[in-house]
Design an enzyme around this catalytic site. Structure first.
Site, PDB file in Angstrom:
ATOM      1  N   HIS A 251      42.493  47.668  48.641  1.00 14.27           N
ATOM      2  CA  HIS A 251      43.660  47.629  49.522  1.00 14.27           C
ATOM      3  C   HIS A 251      43.238  47.726  50.989  1.00 14.27           C
ATOM      4  CE1 HIS A 251      47.923  49.368  50.481  1.00 14.27           C
ATOM      5  NE2 HIS A 251      47.775  48.130  50.883  1.00 14.27           N
TER       6      HIS A 251
ATOM      7  N   GLU B 145      38.338  29.627  36.576  1.00 14.87           N
ATOM      8  CA  GLU B 145      37.561  30.799  36.990  1.00 14.87           C
ATOM      9  C   GLU B 145      36.493  31.194  35.982  1.00 14.87           C
ATOM     10  OE1 GLU B 145      40.355  33.843  39.107  1.00 14.87           O
ATOM     11  OE2 GLU B 145      41.472  32.957  37.433  1.00 14.87           O
TER      12      GLU B 145
ATOM     13  N   ASP C 153      35.377  34.200  41.376  1.00 13.02           N
ATOM     14  CA  ASP C 153      35.235  34.583  39.964  1.00 13.02           C
ATOM     15  C   ASP C 153      34.384  33.583  39.188  1.00 13.02           C
ATOM     16  OD1 ASP C 153      36.336  37.068  39.541  1.00 13.02           O
ATOM     17  OD2 ASP C 153      38.365  36.327  39.328  1.00 13.02           O
TER      18      ASP C 153
ATOM     19  N   CYS D  44      39.747  27.726  46.151  1.00 16.01           N
ATOM     20  CA  CYS D  44      40.046  28.857  47.028  1.00 16.01           C
ATOM     21  C   CYS D  44      38.951  29.903  46.866  1.00 16.01           C
ATOM     22  CB  CYS D  44      41.414  29.450  46.692  1.00 16.01           C
ATOM     23  SG  CYS D  44      41.597  29.982  44.988  1.00 16.01           S
TER      24      CYS D  44
END
Length: 756
Positions: free
Chosen positions: A363, A605, A629, A676
């Site tokens: 976060h 991924e 990933d 991405c």
């Protein structure tokens, strides 16, 4: 031997500086192995040689004076080979080199082991003996274990500048760095301010006492508070505890009033330390004594001392005034920095963030990116306690933090920071231009986001849409699952502000390194476990509520696209599509024809998706590669693990060939494919990706201008040539070097002509 090893490790960890640690090592190892000499040689990174830094057995006047290169002497031989050297008659070895100032001519047996930290030789640990004999396997193993322990201590000393005090010639050994994970890009330079969790003695930073008498008074107030707390605990438990067990509380009270604990803490304060650090060191001294005792009962009392120390510290922290002043350029340093701690620093004074724990998905890392503050996470080798007040460089591009940098290193990073600012100013003129090559190929650039705070910067960057909206972030900052209407309001704002530009919303992707506090998933291997689409298909009620919220939010806009994460097979796609069509039918009946059926895509991924790409493409409207990933799973490298972070390479040949297979398979089925992640925001990689045939790139907001500049300055044909060239390479580092050199030679690597 195990007890001896444990005792030495405890003593070394408790040492206040590198000099004390080295003295403990050489004296303890010499005694434990019953040898005549133990010495430590350290590498001087500036002169690329080894210097004798501590010894027990050789002449002390040789310390700091004796130097040798890697191709000199037996010590250099150990460092050069990077493995132990065990000799029973050292003077007859061809690499033997005699230094008269050491007095080592009397010693025949030699055992040297390299001190290695993260693949880098930091020095050599040596024992010598007069008699001719070969050290046995147990002795070699013991010395290797000691060198491994010493490696972490030396690495920390290099980073904090502690090692510089040992040198007599004044050469700079500072400027070493800790490598972690890039949390937010950019370069930040400033002064370390350590934040630490409540009642954690080991996390207390070193600080000078501004007022000695006030610190002593605060300590005594905390003592009284801890005594009152323990008396209250004793009173509460007295009805249910037998008298013999209540004695424990009396013992705690006695320790709290003991002259040794109180006197030692006061002594550390009068020596210049603030009360929490003085308490930390006094408790540590007592714990070392108890942990070194043979009697198991007495050894266990060390835990009682730690508990007492934590209780006193908690009371000290209660009386600690809230910080109201911050350095002009504050680098926030901590074990695990929270969002609330970050929020306490005035934004205009926050220059960087360094966190021992956490990942690029933490976060605080997400907030740092939104604020445009460089951040480095996962610096697991960093000991924060002595970082307070040090000058720190935060390299958020490479995932490095440098404590107490040398003048040369500091000057280089100051130059990089200036160039970054100039670069951003120089790229502002591209905001309203398309990412279009000189030969007319348009490559749309989208942004990755998940915070409403990112929306305005995303729009200002000139991005043509959102390629990845991380819907899990609103889930992560709540104490419960957000309901359908709460989600609808949030998604509507994002879709509305970007309309008519497309917004690709990924369905809930938690698990792995993204846990929900109210929906804990505890697994031995979370990255290969219950995460992404696996969770939401097992909980269709969560999936349906989210999809309904997305659909309702898109009413009258028509720019919603839905992306499914962590797809490993066609059955998951089929099941997801059934649920999406069910949700659409329900919403259509309620809301009417203003709701358009969105395009649906899958994230590529995991390796299985690469090999099923055509089957997947036939079922959906588009595909999107999650480069972070996919690289992680192809290379079997946890990208958030600082120990293997150096192996994470998106330009690895295996990754590039997998990407080509994805593009070819998607296009064969007539479906567009985007990518991405960090790779898309890397100008060198972006050129390769365009050459491979990707239809869209999606990246972090700060990367958009530079990638756009690179695309606008290279033709599609040239990019295709480069892509074909690098597919023949068998080394990822060579790929970057090759493409980077070509782009720089053609003036395409940097819009301001700056050095790469």
């Amino acid at each position: 031997m195990l007890k001896t090893l444990r005792r030495i490790v405890q003593d070394v960890n408790a040492a206040r500086n590198l000099g004390e640690a080295l003295s403990i090592i050489v004296a303890s190892v010499k005694a434990a192995m019953d040898t005549h000499v133990c010495s430590v040689y350290l590498v001087d990174p500036e002169h690329k040689d080894l210097r004798l830094m501590a010894t027990d057995g050789l002449r002390q006047e040789a310390v700091g004076v004796v130097r040798l290169t890697f191709d000199q002497g037996l010590v250099g031989y150990v460092a050069q080979r990077e493995e132990p050297v065990n000799l029973e008659d050292a003077p007859t070895h061809p690499r033997y080199l005699y230094f008269p100032e050491t007095g080592e001519e009397r010693y025949n047996s030699f055992l040297g082991v390299p001190i290695i930290h993260q693949r880098r030789v930091l020095g050599v640990l040596v024992v010598q003996q007069q008699e001719r004999r070969r050290f046995d396997g147990g002795e070699v193993a013991f010395l290797i274990t000691m060198s491994a322990q010493l490696a972490g201590v030396i690495a920390h000393a290099l980073a904090t500048g502690d090692i510089q005090e040992l040198g007599r010639t004044g050469s700079s050994l500072t400027g070493n760095w800790y490598t972690g994970v890039a949390g937010a890009p950019g370069v930040g330079i400033g002064t370390a301010v350590v934040v630490y969790p409540p009642a954690d003695l080991e996390a207390v930073p070193d600080r000078a006492a501004e007022d000695v008498e006030m610190e002593i008074q605060a300590f005594h107030q905390a003592l009284e508070g801890a005594k009152a707390e323990i008396r209250q605990l004793s009173k509460q438990l007295s009805p249910s505890l037998p008298p013999e067990d209540q004695v424990l509380f009396d013992a705690f009270i006695q320790i709290l009033g003991s002259d040794t604990l109180v006197g030692k803490t006061e002594a550390y304060i009068r020596a210049g330390s603030w009360a929490p650090a003085a308490l930390r060191d006094a408790i540590r001294d007592h714990v070392r004594v108890f942990e070194g005792l043979e009697d198991e009962y007495l050894r266990e009392r060390a835990a009682d001392l730690k508990d007492i120390g934590r209780r006193i510290l908690a009371h000290l922290q209660e009386s600690e005034p809230r910080r109201d002043s911050w350095p002009q350029d504050t680098i926030l340093v901590g074990e695990e920095i929270s969002a609330s701690e970050l929020a306490e620093v005035p934004p205009e004074r926050l220059a960087g963030i360094v966190s021992v724990h956490g990942s690029s998905s933490s976060h605080v890392a997400i907030l740092a990116r939104a604020l445009g503050v460089p951040a480095v996470m996962g610096l697991q080798e960093l000991k924060v306690a002595r970082s307070e007040g040090l000058q720190v460089v935060v390299d958020g591009n490479q995932g490095r933090a440098i404590l107490a940098p040398s003048a040369t290193l500091l000057e280089e990073y100051q130059r990089l920071a200036r160039e970054e600012k100039e670069l951003q100013v120089g790229l502002t003129g591209l905001r309203h231009l398309l990412a279009q090559t000189p030969d007319g190929h348009h490559l749309p650039l989208f942004v990755n986001t998940g915070l409403l705070a990112d929306i305005t910067p995303s729009l200002n960057s000139g991005a043509e849409g959102i390629g990845l909206y991380r819907t899990e972030i609103p889930f992560m900052i709540r104490e419960r699952f957000p309901d359908e209407d709460e989600q609808r309001v949030l998604y509507r704002e994002v879709l509305e502000r970007f309309a008519p530009r497309p917004v690709v919303m990924r369905t809930l992707d938690v698990g792995g390194d993204k846990a929900l506090p109210y929906f804990p998933v505890v697994e031995d291997n979370p990255f290969l476990g219950w995460r992404g689409i696996r969770i939401t298909l097992d909980h269709p009620e969560i999936f349906l509520v989210q999809v309904r919220a997305m659909l309702r939010a898109s009413s009258g806009l028509g720019n919603l696209q839905i992306l499914l994460p962590m797809i490993s097979g066609v059955d998951e796609v089929d099941e997801s599509l059934q649920l999406i069509h069910r949700a659409y039918a329900e919403v259509l009946e309620e809301e009417g024809p203003s709701i358009a059926m969105p395009r649906v895509g899958v994230m590529v991924e995991v390796p299985s998706a690469v090999y099923q790409i055509r089957a997947l493409a036939r079922r959906v409207d588009f595909l999107s590669v999650g480069s972070n990933d996919l690289t992680q799973y192809l290379l079997a490298v946890d990208r958030n693990n600082a120990r293997v972070a150096g192996l994470f390479n998106t330009l690895h040949p295996g990754v590039l060939h997998a990407l080509k297979q994805v593009v070819d398979g998607a296009h064969a089925e007539g479906k567009p494919v985007s990518i991405c992640g960090e790779m898309a925001g890397d100008p060198v990689a972006a050129v390769i990706l365009m050459g491979l045939g990707f239809d869209t790139l999606s990246m972090g907001v700060p990367s958009v201008p530079l990638v756009k500049w690179a695309i606008r300055n290279i033709t599609l044909d040239r990019a295709r040539e480069l892509a074909l060239e690098v597919l023949e390479f068998d080394n990822g580092k060579a790929v970057r070097a090759h493409v980077g050199a070509l782009l720089e030679a053609e003036g395409l690597l940097n819009p301001l002509g700056l050095k790469s």
